[in-house]
Design an enzyme around this catalytic site. Sequence first.
Site, PDB file in Angstrom:
ATOM      1  N   GLN A 248      44.417  45.816  36.329  1.00 10.32           N
ATOM      2  CA  GLN A 248      44.621  44.353  36.413  1.00 10.32           C
ATOM      3  C   GLN A 248      45.840  44.044  37.303  1.00 10.32           C
ATOM      4  OE1 GLN A 248      44.197  45.516  32.790  1.00 10.32           O
ATOM      5  NE2 GLN A 248      42.073  45.529  33.392  1.00 10.32           N
TER       6      GLN A 248
ATOM      7  N   ASP B 234      42.506  43.123  41.241  1.00  8.28           N
ATOM      8  CA  ASP B 234      41.569  43.265  42.364  1.00  8.28           C
ATOM      9  C   ASP B 234      42.271  43.276  43.713  1.00  8.28           C
ATOM     10  OD1 ASP B 234      39.481  43.053  40.429  1.00  8.28           O
ATOM     11  OD2 ASP B 234      39.758  40.881  40.490  1.00  8.28           O
TER      12      ASP B 234
ATOM     13  N   GLY C 278      38.141  47.742  37.197  1.00 15.45           N
ATOM     14  CA  GLY C 278      37.051  48.269  38.010  1.00 15.45           C
ATOM     15  C   GLY C 278      37.597  48.753  39.329  1.00 15.45           C
ATOM     16  N   HIS C 279      37.448  50.027  39.585  1.00 14.91           N
ATOM     17  CA  HIS C 279      37.928  50.570  40.851  1.00 14.91           C
ATOM     18  C   HIS C 279      36.759  51.119  41.640  1.00 14.91           C
ATOM     19  CE1 HIS C 279      42.275  51.436  39.320  1.00 14.91           C
ATOM     20  NE2 HIS C 279      42.064  50.186  39.617  1.00 14.91           N
TER      21      HIS C 279
ATOM     22  N   LYS D  88      43.750  48.364  44.414  1.00 10.15           N
ATOM     23  CA  LYS D  88      44.546  49.488  43.893  1.00 10.15           C
ATOM     24  C   LYS D  88      43.804  50.803  43.990  1.00 10.15           C
ATOM     25  CE  LYS D  88      45.008  47.442  39.852  1.00 10.15           C
ATOM     26  NZ  LYS D  88      44.631  46.057  40.147  1.00 10.15           N
TER      27      LYS D  88
END
Length: 428
Positions: free
Chosen positions: A222, A13, A40-41, A16
């Site tokens: 991650q 988080d 999750g992006h 990225k």
Amino acid sequence: MANVTVIGAQWGDEGKGKLVDWLSNRADVVVRFQGGHNAGHTLVVGNQTYKLSLLPSGVVQGKLSIIGNGVVVDPWHLLKEIEGIRAQGIEIGPDLLVLADNACLILPIHRDLDQAREAASTNKIGTTGRGIGPAYEDKVGRRAIRVADLADRAALEAKVDRLLAHHAPLRAGLGLPEFDAAGLLAELEAMAPRILAYAQPAWLKLDGIVKSGKRVLFEGAQGALLDVDHGTYPYVTSSNTVAGQAAAGSGLGPKGAGYVLGIVKAYTTRVGEGPFPTELFDEVGQHLGTVGREFGTVTGRSRRCGWFDAALVRQSVALNGISGIALTKLDVLDGLPTLKICTGYRLAGEPIGYLPAGLKAQSQLEPVYEEMEGWSETTQGARSWKDLPANAVKYVRRIEELIGAPVALLSTSPQRDDTILVRDPFVD
Ligand code: IMP
């Protein structure tokens, strides 16, 4: 340098998504090499917000995107994500997306096991509940169903039977009902043509791409401290998240990783359980969580927040061979009168400059802090160094010094263009 590998240098988080999106402008191909849809992006491009979990961020830019063999793929989720992005106006066909035919699948049995274990455990990991761990277990146990298996109906049935036979006692032990093999086979069969349309030997595709002199961007998910070998084990994810995995998880040799860009948040967060030496439980921690909007993209969970830990990032610089960092979310520190940076720890009264391997030792570390004066001006949206307050520049310089890596990029808001470029990783 032709290729760039982007990895999270803390516990994930770090932001990225924005950097990968920004860099994919300069790349020809974007490759995911580990993890799954536990990532999750959030990408903000103009007035559109894209939420990606499994698709490489390059798809938003219309760049060839590859899901490598190191990724565990929930095929139903993948198809859903493709549909979602299509609904936002981006068509994702086999010309845009390549799925490694030797990637392993995440099946509903993996999700069941992940969630049931977490619910039953008195020693929770705080997983995303998406079946990542159990899918990797079956991969190394040599009983996983791989993408290519979907093409061979006769062999698939025997593989499913074997897999379910392994899961039966695990399910029974957790009070889960017996899994319906015929139902699973039927679902796999129905979905297979849509998934197989994207399947290719990704290593071969990549080999051709690299030989033709194209630029590859490897997109890590991650963070390094969640790496199954190097992270805060057992409070980690189940893949290798370090930059070295870009090679094994895609089929390109170790020289292919190129410039390693570590994404580093200007403070520290983590989701789920596990040691976190600089965690804050006071109003500063709340400030970081609220101003930084620190809620998980995948699970919506509040992230734990704390001061910047330079010892931890220094370790990450070594583990990943980081060439330079992209520092994100500096603006979240705007207005804090005093900032603290952890320069090392004390363990049983003795100084120690790294995170030791033992869980007990990790949880007993006392951070050693250095204090710096904060700034009252806003740094949000700054696009050059001269837009930054002097104390913000000092903070960034001190971080560089303590971690032993230079800042290549500074991200000053979620918007793609609010970025200060110090050196272009693709040409460094
Ligand atoms: P899993 O990857 O779902 O097995 O979860 C294992 C650990 O990794 C948990 O602490 C999760 O919160 C953490 N984790 C997994 N994916 C992410 C991510 O994308 N960002 C931050 N933490 C993650």
